[in-house]
Enzyme design. Structure first.
Site, mmCIF file in Angstrom:
data_model
loop_
_atom_site.group_PDB
_atom_site.id
_atom_site.type_symbol
_atom_site.label_atom_id
_atom_site.label_comp_id
_atom_site.label_asym_id
_atom_site.label_seq_id
_atom_site.Cartn_x
_atom_site.Cartn_y
_atom_site.Cartn_z
ATOM 1 C CD GLU A 1 40.245 36.894 29.518
ATOM 2 O OE1 GLU A 1 39.145 37.860 29.412
ATOM 3 O OE2 GLU A 1 40.851 36.781 28.730
ATOM 4 C CE1 TYR B 1 36.843 37.549 37.520
ATOM 5 C CE2 TYR B 1 34.833 38.493 38.474
ATOM 6 C CZ TYR B 1 36.011 38.176 38.302
ATOM 7 O OH TYR B 1 37.011 39.280 39.288
ATOM 8 C CE LYS C 1 40.441 36.396 40.783
ATOM 9 N NZ LYS C 1 41.588 36.679 40.098
ATOM 10 C CB THR D 1 36.675 39.148 42.816
ATOM 11 O OG1 THR D 1 35.270 39.956 42.814
ATOM 12 C CG2 THR D 1 36.341 37.854 42.287
ATOM 13 C CG ASP D 2 32.998 41.661 46.385
ATOM 14 O OD1 ASP D 2 33.103 41.480 45.047
ATOM 15 O OD2 ASP D 2 32.428 42.727 46.770
ATOM 16 C CD GLU D 3 31.930 39.643 40.779
ATOM 17 O OE1 GLU D 3 31.191 38.845 39.972
ATOM 18 O OE2 GLU D 3 32.232 40.706 40.061
#
Length: 347
Positions: free
Chosen positions: A90, A158, A162, A131-133
């Site tokens: 997600e 989110y 991750k 992800t870079d997040e």
């Protein structure tokens, strides 16, 4: 369902009916003629088998509908493959704010199910897409960038989910010897992207004659990576088999705020600048992502081949030619759009 043919490599691609997974499957089958792919996808709102119409009858391609949280199903598939490329997640920050439990279930527990199966069946390579997040946010005025050495500081459900999945993959490598690699990518854009993300939302709203929403003041900075460039980066990481390594993958060499990206799209589509509309900002909106992708360049020789302007033009042309793909998705998700993109003038 097709049966995957005997080949040099059989790869389980999770989330292969989503945006990046779909592009990766097309890229891989075109690049490696002898390989077979099994695509496991739950077909949530962002998964779409229309992405694979042109390869549906390819004997090298098998689609299986199901969740990565289904341990029995995952085990039955993993025992017949030798590599896993794990996209399934997600991914939309706005939806994670509304339904955080779903993100934890899929992104954390689902990854754990895959890792357990990978160990049981001696998978040769487990590649995890992240992800870079997970690194958090950078100040707008700063000149720092995210890299493989940046400490994790996720700020949304989110990105927290991750980050947890990244930690799990590394833990299975350290504890059990799982042969893994990880890529932390920046914001992808391109063909088959679900039209609630910034780039396809802007393009499709312009095509519909609607306002283009942009959060807050639009000064948030992101690194933009054309999806085909991302696929080529994953290819190199898999090919080089440097297990236990993480690579940050980005597409830009200088910062660009979101409002400039939207303005570039408006210009490329000959749309008036007043078609842009500022909307209520996202809760906990990260200010700036900027990534230093020098490691993958130095170690593997990768760099993006497509400039932002060129990639946006390619993406615009694809959405112009594929209204029958994106129009039903926007109609089906009308309530989300109306709830999420409230004009500031209406507050």
């Amino acid at each position: 369902m097709n049966s995957a043919s005997t080949s040099q490599r059989t790869i389980l691609v999770t989330g292969g009916s989503g945006f990046i997974g779909s592009n990766f499957i097309h890229y891989w089958l075109k690049t490696y003629q002898d390989d077979a792919i099994i695509n496991l996808d739950a077909l949530t709102y962002a998964g779409n088998n229309e992405n694979h119409v042109q390869i549906a009858d390819d004997p090298r391609y098998t689609f299986v509908k199901g969740s990565i949280c289904d341990a029995a199903l995952v085990d039955s598939l993993v025992k017949s493959v030798n590599r896993i490329v794990h996209f399934a997640a997600e991914t939309h920050v706005d939806r994670s704010i509304l339904e955080p439990a779903l993100f934890l279930e899929t992104n954390v527990l689902g990854t754990q199910v895959l890792l357990d199966a990978a160990l049981r069946h001696d998978i040769q390579h487990f590649h995890h897409i992240s992800t870079d997040e997970v690194f958090g946010t950078l100040a707008l005025e700063a000149d720092t960038q995210f890299s493989e050495d940046t400490h994790y500081d996720p700020r949304s459900p989110y990105s927290a989910s991750k980050a947890a999945s990244d930690h799990l993959v590394r833990a299975y490598g350290e504890t059990y010897g799982l042969p893994y690699t990880i890529t932390n990518c920046s914001n992808n854009y391109g063909e088959y992207q679900f039209p609630e993300k910034l780039v396809p939302l802007a393009i499709t709203n312009i095509l519909e004659g609607k306002k283009v929403p942009i959060y807050g003041n639009g000064k948030q900075v992101r690194d933009w990576l054309y999806v085909q460039d991302h696929c080529s980066a994953i290819d190199l990481v898999i090919k080089n088999k440097k297990f236990g390594e993480t690579y940050v993958v980005g597409g830009l060499s200088q910062d660009i705020p979101n409002i400039d990206v939207v303005s570039m799209i408006l210009e490329l589509m000959n749309a008036p600048s007043d078609q842009l509309e500022f909307v209520k900002d996202r809760a906990g909106h990260d200010e700036r992502y900027s990534v230093n992708w020098s490691k993958i360049t130095t170690n593997l020789g990768w760099k993006p081949a497509v400039s932002l302007k060129e990639g946006l033009q390619k993406t615009i042309e694809w959405y112009e030619a594929n209204e029958s793909w994106w129009k039903p998705l926007k109609i089906a998700n009308k309530d989300f759009y109306e709830k999420n993109y409230q004009p500031i003038s209406q507050e």
